[in-house]
Motif scaffolding. Structure first.
Motif, PDB file in Angstrom:
ATOM      1  N   ARG A   1       1.163   5.436   0.269  1.00 18.75           N
ATOM      2  CA  ARG A   1       0.380   6.898  -0.493  1.00 18.75           C
ATOM      3  C   ARG A   1       1.135   8.096  -0.700  1.00 18.75           C
ATOM      4  O   ARG A   1       2.266   7.932  -0.703  1.00 18.75           O
TER       5      ARG A   1
ATOM      6  N   GLU B   1      -3.455   3.354  -1.571  1.00 19.02           N
ATOM      7  CA  GLU B   1      -3.947   2.770  -2.381  1.00 19.02           C
ATOM      8  C   GLU B   1      -2.582   1.271  -3.241  1.00 19.02           C
ATOM      9  O   GLU B   1      -1.697   1.638  -3.265  1.00 19.02           O
ATOM     10  N   SER B   2      -3.245   0.237  -3.212  1.00 16.49           N
ATOM     11  CA  SER B   2      -1.889  -0.791  -3.740  1.00 16.49           C
ATOM     12  C   SER B   2      -1.606  -0.870  -4.439  1.00 16.49           C
ATOM     13  O   SER B   2      -3.042   0.014  -5.760  1.00 16.49           O
TER      14      SER B   2
ATOM     15  N   ASP C   1       1.063  -0.876   0.007  1.00 19.07           N
ATOM     16  CA  ASP C   1      -0.099  -0.070  -0.144  1.00 19.07           C
ATOM     17  C   ASP C   1       0.781   1.417   0.344  1.00 19.07           C
ATOM     18  O   ASP C   1       1.535   1.450   0.995  1.00 19.07           O
TER      19      ASP C   1
END
Length: 325
Positions: A174, A182-183, A172
């Motif tokens: 940012r 988000e992945s 993940d």
């Protein structure tokens, strides 16, 4: 998986180095436990042979890529055998002068983390034995230097291993302009420390392109996802230049912005031209490279992009994403 393969390659290398005569595939197959297990895994005799042959050919190619000289010999009966002669696989003596040993010694001191400190210390001991004159301190001429590369991010070790083993990962991430992580699905190429921060360069599967990730923005755990890369790995991954490009430090054109008076001193330091507009605003011409939009967003309402239009649109999109949370 990586440990099992390394053990299998080591066993194959020992077999080839330890024999005085060429060993056939059948003999190697019966001598190495991993090959025996691969043969048992086959559904039938043909599948068993195919599994072993594929594994053996890959292992033989891997050893050769690592520099091992493996000879292929055919006997009078036409049977092919393999061996690695010790004299063909012996490295020449290593000779280092004091300056070369000092440079390598300083490189070994860089790594202070638990994971790498043992390997660096062992390498330094071998260097001393190989070429460092007795009683010479490789750090004496550089006593004022205390090289160190700090690693505080939990993602460093799993990413380092993934780069080494060529394993895709998921984590993940940012972005600077995003409120939530988000992945990301990434094929990791290399790690490099740049201006006190660690960065990962790799192929982003979701975006189908090369990307750079700052490790401090990775949240949660780094997970492995299968094996094998879908994109070719560059021969030389110059992460430092790539990061500089993504940070907007490699620019080939200019942008025109309006900046509030008394604000944005980092932008003013890079400005090619500054003009006072009055009413508390100045107009600046600054170098424009990839990543400039992310940097401008950090100055919030103190910056207004005038041109080019695509830069203005990128900054507006980033601000809208932050506003949506």
């Amino acid at each position: 998986m990586a440990i099992a393969k390394a053990e299998r390659l080591m066993n194959l290398a020992l077999c080839l180095l330890g024999t005085r005569r060429p060993l056939s595939k059948r003999e190697l197959r019966d001598s190495i436990e991993a090959y025996v297990e691969a043969s048992r895994a086959g559904k039938d005799a043909a599948g068993s042979d195919d599994s072993f042959n594929r594994m053996f050919e890959r292992d033989k190619d891997d050893l050769r890529e690592l520099g091992m000289v493996i000879e292929t010999v055919e006997n009078l009966d036409g049977e092919v055998g393999y061996l690695a002669r010790r004299d063909s696989n012996r490295l020449p003596p290593i000779t280092l002068d004091a300056e070369e040993a000092a440079a390598l010694g300083l490189a070994a001191k860089v790594w202070q983390q638990v994971r790498l400190a043992g390997a660096a210390s062992g390498a330094l001991q071998k260097l001393r034995a190989a070429g460092l004159p007795e009683g010479v301190d490789p750090y004496e001429a550089h006593g004022a230097l205390e090289p160190r590369i700090p690693v505080h991010e939990a993602a460093f070790e799993p990413l380092m291993l993934a780069c080494r083993d060529r394993r895709p990962v998921v984590f993940d991430y940012r972005k600077a302009s995003a409120a939530r992580p988000e992945s990301r699905h990434v094929e990791p190429w290399a790690l490099e420390c740049w201006r006190g921060h660690w960065y990962l360069a790799g192929f982003d599967r979701d975006r189908g392109a090369e990307r750079v990730f700052r490790l401090s923005r990775i949240t949660g755990r780094v997970r492995s996802r299968g094996t094998g890369f879908t994109a070719p790995v560059p021969d030389v991954v110059t992460v430092r230049e790539t990061v500089a490009s993504w940070a907007g430090e490699i620019a080939n054109r200019s942008a025109l912005i309006r900046l509030r008076s008394g604000a944005g001193y980092p932008l003013r330091a890079k400005a090619v031209k500054v003009q006072e507009l009055g009413n508390g605003w100045d107009e600046l011409e600054i170098p424009y490279g990839h990543g400039l939009d992310a940097w401008l967003v950090e100055f919030g309402p103190d910056v207004v992009v005038l041109e080019p239009a695509e830069l203005r649109a990128d900054v507006v999109d980033r601000l809208r994403a932050v506003a949506k949370g």
